[in-house]
Design a protein around this motif. Structure first.
Motif, PDB file in Angstrom:
ATOM      1  N   MET A 152      -5.625 125.806  63.685  1.00 42.51           N
ATOM      2  CA  MET A 152      -6.035 126.163  62.345  1.00 42.51           C
ATOM      3  C   MET A 152      -5.958 127.676  62.196  1.00 42.51           C
ATOM      4  O   MET A 152      -6.408 128.400  63.079  1.00 42.51           O
ATOM      5  CB  MET A 152      -7.482 125.660  62.199  1.00 42.51           C
ATOM      6  CG  MET A 152      -8.189 126.096  60.977  1.00 42.51           C
ATOM      7  SD  MET A 152      -8.318 124.710  59.890  1.00 42.51           S
ATOM      8  CE  MET A 152      -7.736 125.428  58.425  1.00 42.51           C
ATOM      9  N   LEU A 153      -5.372 128.132  61.105  1.00 39.51           N
ATOM     10  CA  LEU A 153      -5.345 129.548  60.764  1.00 39.51           C
ATOM     11  C   LEU A 153      -6.223 129.742  59.537  1.00 39.51           C
ATOM     12  O   LEU A 153      -6.115 128.984  58.565  1.00 39.51           O
ATOM     13  CB  LEU A 153      -3.918 130.009  60.461  1.00 39.51           C
ATOM     14  CG  LEU A 153      -3.766 131.438  59.949  1.00 39.51           C
ATOM     15  CD1 LEU A 153      -4.162 132.446  61.026  1.00 39.51           C
ATOM     16  CD2 LEU A 153      -2.342 131.687  59.469  1.00 39.51           C
ATOM     17  N   ILE A 154      -7.088 130.743  59.585  1.00 42.13           N
ATOM     18  CA  ILE A 154      -7.954 131.067  58.458  1.00 42.13           C
ATOM     19  C   ILE A 154      -7.617 132.468  57.978  1.00 42.13           C
ATOM     20  O   ILE A 154      -7.573 133.402  58.777  1.00 42.13           O
ATOM     21  CB  ILE A 154      -9.448 131.022  58.861  1.00 42.13           C
ATOM     22  CG1 ILE A 154      -9.836 129.629  59.341  1.00 42.13           C
ATOM     23  CG2 ILE A 154     -10.329 131.474  57.694  1.00 42.13           C
ATOM     24  CD1 ILE A 154     -11.221 129.566  59.963  1.00 42.13           C
ATOM     25  N   VAL A 155      -7.368 132.605  56.679  1.00 38.97           N
ATOM     26  CA  VAL A 155      -7.157 133.919  56.084  1.00 38.97           C
ATOM     27  C   VAL A 155      -8.201 134.078  54.981  1.00 38.97           C
ATOM     28  O   VAL A 155      -8.171 133.374  53.978  1.00 38.97           O
ATOM     29  CB  VAL A 155      -5.730 134.084  55.515  1.00 38.97           C
ATOM     30  CG1 VAL A 155      -5.562 135.492  54.943  1.00 38.97           C
ATOM     31  CG2 VAL A 155      -4.681 133.806  56.579  1.00 38.97           C
ATOM     32  N   GLU A 156      -9.131 134.999  55.224  1.00 34.46           N
ATOM     33  CA  GLU A 156     -10.267 135.221  54.315  1.00 34.46           C
ATOM     34  C   GLU A 156     -10.738 136.656  54.514  1.00 34.46           C
ATOM     35  O   GLU A 156     -10.940 137.074  55.649  1.00 34.46           O
ATOM     36  CB  GLU A 156     -11.382 134.226  54.651  1.00 34.46           C
ATOM     37  CG  GLU A 156     -12.715 134.509  54.024  1.00 34.46           C
ATOM     38  CD  GLU A 156     -12.717 134.444  52.507  1.00 34.46           C
ATOM     39  OE1 GLU A 156     -13.117 135.461  51.896  1.00 34.46           O
ATOM     40  OE2 GLU A 156     -12.329 133.415  51.938  1.00 34.46           O
ATOM     41  N   ASP A 157     -10.901 137.398  53.430  1.00 35.45           N
ATOM     42  CA  ASP A 157     -11.280 138.800  53.565  1.00 35.45           C
ATOM     43  C   ASP A 157     -12.777 139.027  53.714  1.00 35.45           C
ATOM     44  O   ASP A 157     -13.206 140.079  54.175  1.00 35.45           O
ATOM     45  CB  ASP A 157     -10.727 139.647  52.409  1.00 35.45           C
ATOM     46  CG  ASP A 157     -11.192 139.198  51.037  1.00 35.45           C
ATOM     47  OD1 ASP A 157     -11.732 138.084  50.918  1.00 35.45           O
ATOM     48  OD2 ASP A 157     -11.000 139.965  50.079  1.00 35.45           O
ATOM     49  N   ASP A 158     -13.593 138.051  53.376  1.00 34.68           N
ATOM     50  CA  ASP A 158     -15.042 138.203  53.513  1.00 34.68           C
ATOM     51  C   ASP A 158     -15.448 137.812  54.935  1.00 34.68           C
ATOM     52  O   ASP A 158     -15.297 136.651  55.327  1.00 34.68           O
ATOM     53  CB  ASP A 158     -15.749 137.319  52.492  1.00 34.68           C
ATOM     54  CG  ASP A 158     -17.257 137.498  52.515  1.00 34.68           C
ATOM     55  OD1 ASP A 158     -17.852 137.448  53.620  1.00 34.68           O
ATOM     56  OD2 ASP A 158     -17.839 137.669  51.437  1.00 34.68           O
ATOM     57  N   PRO A 159     -15.956 138.768  55.720  1.00 33.02           N
ATOM     58  CA  PRO A 159     -16.275 138.467  57.115  1.00 33.02           C
ATOM     59  C   PRO A 159     -17.344 137.387  57.279  1.00 33.02           C
ATOM     60  O   PRO A 159     -17.314 136.624  58.244  1.00 33.02           O
ATOM     61  CB  PRO A 159     -16.761 139.800  57.684  1.00 33.02           C
ATOM     62  CG  PRO A 159     -17.099 140.647  56.508  1.00 33.02           C
ATOM     63  CD  PRO A 159     -16.283 140.155  55.364  1.00 33.02           C
ATOM     64  N   PHE A 160     -18.278 137.284  56.339  1.00 34.40           N
ATOM     65  CA  PHE A 160     -19.323 136.265  56.432  1.00 34.40           C
ATOM     66  C   PHE A 160     -18.755 134.868  56.193  1.00 34.40           C
ATOM     67  O   PHE A 160     -19.112 133.922  56.887  1.00 34.40           O
ATOM     68  CB  PHE A 160     -20.459 136.578  55.451  1.00 34.40           C
ATOM     69  CG  PHE A 160     -21.121 137.888  55.742  1.00 34.40           C
ATOM     70  CD1 PHE A 160     -21.895 138.057  56.881  1.00 34.40           C
ATOM     71  CD2 PHE A 160     -20.942 138.967  54.891  1.00 34.40           C
ATOM     72  CE1 PHE A 160     -22.494 139.278  57.166  1.00 34.40           C
ATOM     73  CE2 PHE A 160     -21.531 140.188  55.163  1.00 34.40           C
ATOM     74  CZ  PHE A 160     -22.311 140.352  56.306  1.00 34.40           C
ATOM     75  N   ILE A 161     -17.856 134.765  55.219  1.00 34.16           N
ATOM     76  CA  ILE A 161     -17.213 133.469  54.956  1.00 34.16           C
ATOM     77  C   ILE A 161     -16.332 133.093  56.142  1.00 34.16           C
ATOM     78  O   ILE A 161     -16.322 131.939  56.575  1.00 34.16           O
ATOM     79  CB  ILE A 161     -16.402 133.506  53.646  1.00 34.16           C
ATOM     80  CG1 ILE A 161     -17.359 133.667  52.454  1.00 34.16           C
ATOM     81  CG2 ILE A 161     -15.564 132.236  53.492  1.00 34.16           C
ATOM     82  CD1 ILE A 161     -16.659 133.842  51.117  1.00 34.16           C
ATOM     83  N   THR A 162     -15.598 134.070  56.689  1.00 33.59           N
ATOM     84  CA  THR A 162     -14.748 133.801  57.844  1.00 33.59           C
ATOM     85  C   THR A 162     -15.564 133.256  59.008  1.00 33.59           C
ATOM     86  O   THR A 162     -15.208 132.243  59.610  1.00 33.59           O
ATOM     87  CB  THR A 162     -13.995 135.081  58.289  1.00 33.59           C
ATOM     88  OG1 THR A 162     -13.202 135.554  57.200  1.00 33.59           O
ATOM     89  CG2 THR A 162     -13.107 134.806  59.488  1.00 33.59           C
TER      90      THR A 162
END
Length: 116
Positions: A1-11
């Motif tokens: 799984m690859l996750i691309v998200e700019d919010d560190p808390f959501i990541t």
């Protein structure tokens, strides 16, 4: 799984939650250049892509993943109208989202990718 998200808390929340449900996070990125690098080099079977990464758009990352034939799901607070032009029919989970919604959508997209 690859996750691309700019919010560190959501990541972090996504990484922990998806791992708890048995998914292996092969990588996560908080910027488009980092996401491009991972999309080109890391082995993964599925991706979760935030449409807007800071001031940048996810379009080039989606293009790379689509070219590799890997299924992916967009996350966005902007609705379907905010999706990249070439991906208006792509699976989407709108923010704020619930874990069950993400898991269901990821399962559906993975099943669709395997049937194509």
């Amino acid at each position: 799984m690859l996750i691309v998200e700019d919010d560190p808390f959501i990541t972090l929340a996504l990484e922990e939650t998806l791992t708890d449900f048995g998914l292996i996070v092969a990588g996560s990125a908080r910027s488009v250049p980092q996401a491009i690098r991972l999309a080109q080099t890391v082995a993964f079977d599925l991706a979760l892509l935030d449409v807007n990464i800071g001031q940048d758009r996810i379009d080039p990352v989606a293009d790379i993943i689509a070219a590799r034939g890997i299924p992916f799901v967009f996350t966005t607070g902007c609705g379907r109208a905010g999706l990249p032009e070439g991906y208006l029919q792509q699976a989407i989970v709108e923010k704020p989202f619930y874990v069950e919604e993400i898991l269901r959508t990821l399962r559906e997209e993975l099943a669709n990718g395997e049937s194509n």
